[in-house]
Design an enzyme around this catalytic site. Sequence first.
Site, PDB file in Angstrom:
ATOM      1  N   GLY A   1      -1.086   6.221   0.496  1.00 40.00           N
ATOM      2  CA  GLY A   1      -0.630   6.415  -0.870  1.00 40.00           C
ATOM      3  C   GLY A   1      -1.596   7.265  -1.667  1.00 40.00           C
ATOM      4  O   GLY A   1      -2.784   7.338  -1.356  1.00 40.00           O
ATOM      5  N   SER A   2      -1.072   7.947  -2.701  1.00 38.41           N
ATOM      6  CA  SER A   2      -1.931   8.738  -3.573  1.00 38.41           C
ATOM      7  C   SER A   2      -1.295   8.787  -4.953  1.00 38.41           C
ATOM      8  O   SER A   2      -0.089   8.599  -5.120  1.00 38.41           O
ATOM      9  CB  SER A   2      -2.121  10.155  -3.025  1.00 38.41           C
ATOM     10  N   GLY A   3      -2.142   9.000  -5.946  1.00 39.71           N
ATOM     11  CA  GLY A   3      -1.654   9.057  -7.316  1.00 39.71           C
ATOM     12  C   GLY A   3      -2.728   9.586  -8.228  1.00 39.71           C
ATOM     13  O   GLY A   3      -3.731  10.160  -7.785  1.00 39.71           O
TER      14      GLY A   3
ATOM     15  N   ASP B   1      -3.839   0.136 -17.969  1.00 36.31           N
ATOM     16  CA  ASP B   1      -2.841   1.000 -17.325  1.00 36.31           C
ATOM     17  C   ASP B   1      -1.706   0.161 -16.728  1.00 36.31           C
ATOM     18  O   ASP B   1      -1.323   0.337 -15.569  1.00 36.31           O
ATOM     19  CB  ASP B   1      -3.495   1.854 -16.236  1.00 36.31           C
TER      20      ASP B   1
ATOM     21  N   VAL C   1      -5.194   5.978  -1.326  1.00 33.54           N
ATOM     22  CA  VAL C   1      -5.330   4.687  -0.662  1.00 33.54           C
ATOM     23  C   VAL C   1      -5.182   4.886   0.840  1.00 33.54           C
ATOM     24  O   VAL C   1      -4.215   5.503   1.308  1.00 33.54           O
ATOM     25  CB  VAL C   1      -4.274   3.681  -1.165  1.00 33.54           C
TER      26      VAL C   1
ATOM     27  N   MET D   1      -4.992   8.099  -9.942  1.00 33.87           N
ATOM     28  CA  MET D   1      -6.307   7.470  -9.862  1.00 33.87           C
ATOM     29  C   MET D   1      -7.027   7.735  -8.551  1.00 33.87           C
ATOM     30  O   MET D   1      -8.225   7.514  -8.444  1.00 33.87           O
ATOM     31  CB  MET D   1      -6.182   5.960 -10.064  1.00 33.87           C
ATOM     32  N   GLY D   2      -6.311   8.157  -7.523  1.00 31.75           N
ATOM     33  CA  GLY D   2      -6.980   8.400  -6.258  1.00 31.75           C
ATOM     34  C   GLY D   2      -6.047   8.234  -5.082  1.00 31.75           C
ATOM     35  O   GLY D   2      -4.822   8.338  -5.213  1.00 31.75           O
TER      36      GLY D   2
ATOM     37  N   LYS E   1      -9.142   2.057  -1.627  1.00 35.62           N
ATOM     38  CA  LYS E   1      -8.764   3.043  -2.637  1.00 35.62           C
ATOM     39  C   LYS E   1      -9.986   3.868  -3.025  1.00 35.62           C
ATOM     40  O   LYS E   1     -10.987   3.339  -3.500  1.00 35.62           O
ATOM     41  CB  LYS E   1      -8.176   2.362  -3.873  1.00 35.62           C
TER      42      LYS E   1
END
Length: 507
Positions: A26-28, A149, A33, A30-31, A49
């Site tokens: 996963g990515s977004g 958040d 995973v 904030m960084g 993460k």
Amino acid sequence: MNQSPFTSPSSTGLLANRYQLKQLIGSGGMGEVFLANDILLGGIPVAIKFLTQTVVDSKMQQDFVREALMSAALSQKSLHIVRAYDYGVNEKGKPYYVMEYLCGKSLKDLIPLSLPMFLTLSRQICLGLQCAHQGINIDGKICPLVHRDIKPANILIIPDPILGQLVKILDFGIARFLDYASTSNTSRGFNGTLPYCSPEQLDGEKLDSRSDIYSLGVMMFEMLTGKKPWQPETDYFGAWYKAHHFEQPKAIADVKPTLKIPQKLNNLIMSCLAKKSCDRPQTIAQILQVLNSLEQPNCPTLPTIPSSSILSRPLDSGLSITVEQSCRQLSWPENKPIQEIVFPQVINAAQGAMATLWLMLPKQEVKNYAVSTRYNQFIFITSPHPMLLWVTVLYNRKVAPKWLPCYLDMKNPQNLRLVSFLAENEHYPLIFFTLEVPHSCTNVLSSRIEPTQQQMLRNWVQQSHRLPPTSAPQVSKQLLKHQYKLIQSRMLQHLESEPQVVLSGSI
């Protein structure tokens, strides 16, 4: 997708000489995973993460460590906050969290929700937030945590084998650190997700729990309608700043006319969206009070039990004469102290091996509970260590209820054997011994285990066999103790609200 801090997981070796990175999952904003194996714990899967922010100096690293410690401590207090086990900074200055690896769905992929599901999930989200806002003790000082958040993407929904769904809140502590790191590096830093930010967060003010309550209000609106309370023309900062500061949120009825919700729920959500923090609910407890009152008509049989538990209905005798006779012939074990205690034990009866519950009480208490309503409950957690809480309560309106909790380490072979036998019999005996000499068995009652409970116990035994051993059984026990305290008061409220007769149905 953000640029990975690694060329490839397979080429990095062990992170911190412990974690073998497997793949990006996963990515977004904030960084990123990664799925990894914790080599020190037998290869158990974990999620790691890596944050977008690079730690550039020792002061920032100290702040990250502090936030990570607070986040990890908080995650041990609530089942509704994802467990954070470890933290660090890699050789490229990227800070990381090590978390429990969970298979579930993001809330953003499930909305809009039905009203019953909305109530179930919202209540669990609030329980996690309430725990954070109440704070944790750091060096003798209570430190409240504000998430900063709250949004559907940070809420993970885990399938629960008993009551359906378990909520896990992600990224506690991370948002606060990123906010600090950004403003430390530039004069105009901002971290957050614009559609969910409170007005005071956009202004860069010091935040308290009421900022999370605003974000929660935005999210609850979206959970019901599938839309946000505002639809600005662009997604730029200025457009959302104007919406949050000066535009009134849309009415739920206008956004989704077919949706019928109680007026008090509509009022609750709108009050969370108030521009001024003083006009919102001041604590999560006030929101929970409304949600609990709304759940009562839909689930009058104790709706506030956590999602990883199940209660049995009031119980009949259920024991054969031969089993009762076998129990009455038992003697108090020599290795047990002569005091008021309760413990489980496997016995060999005429019908074969079975799990039993042994109690030592003063004679008068034995008499008080000889005629009583019996309920039981089982709560199981797998992380950080598989642990089962088995609770039986004896209720007689004339005296205080007698609570009989047993905490069972499910990596202990004897406990696995005991729970296996517990799952195979419809009833288990409660064997009463007197505190007074000669400490003999004077009463044998029974508690019934419903078929659903039996199946869950079998499942938990199988799960426990598959899970690797850990070094954190006491952490799991503390988590269960916290849940036990929450459940006790609600069970008692339900029992006290019923007429003093043999009850029917389930709670």
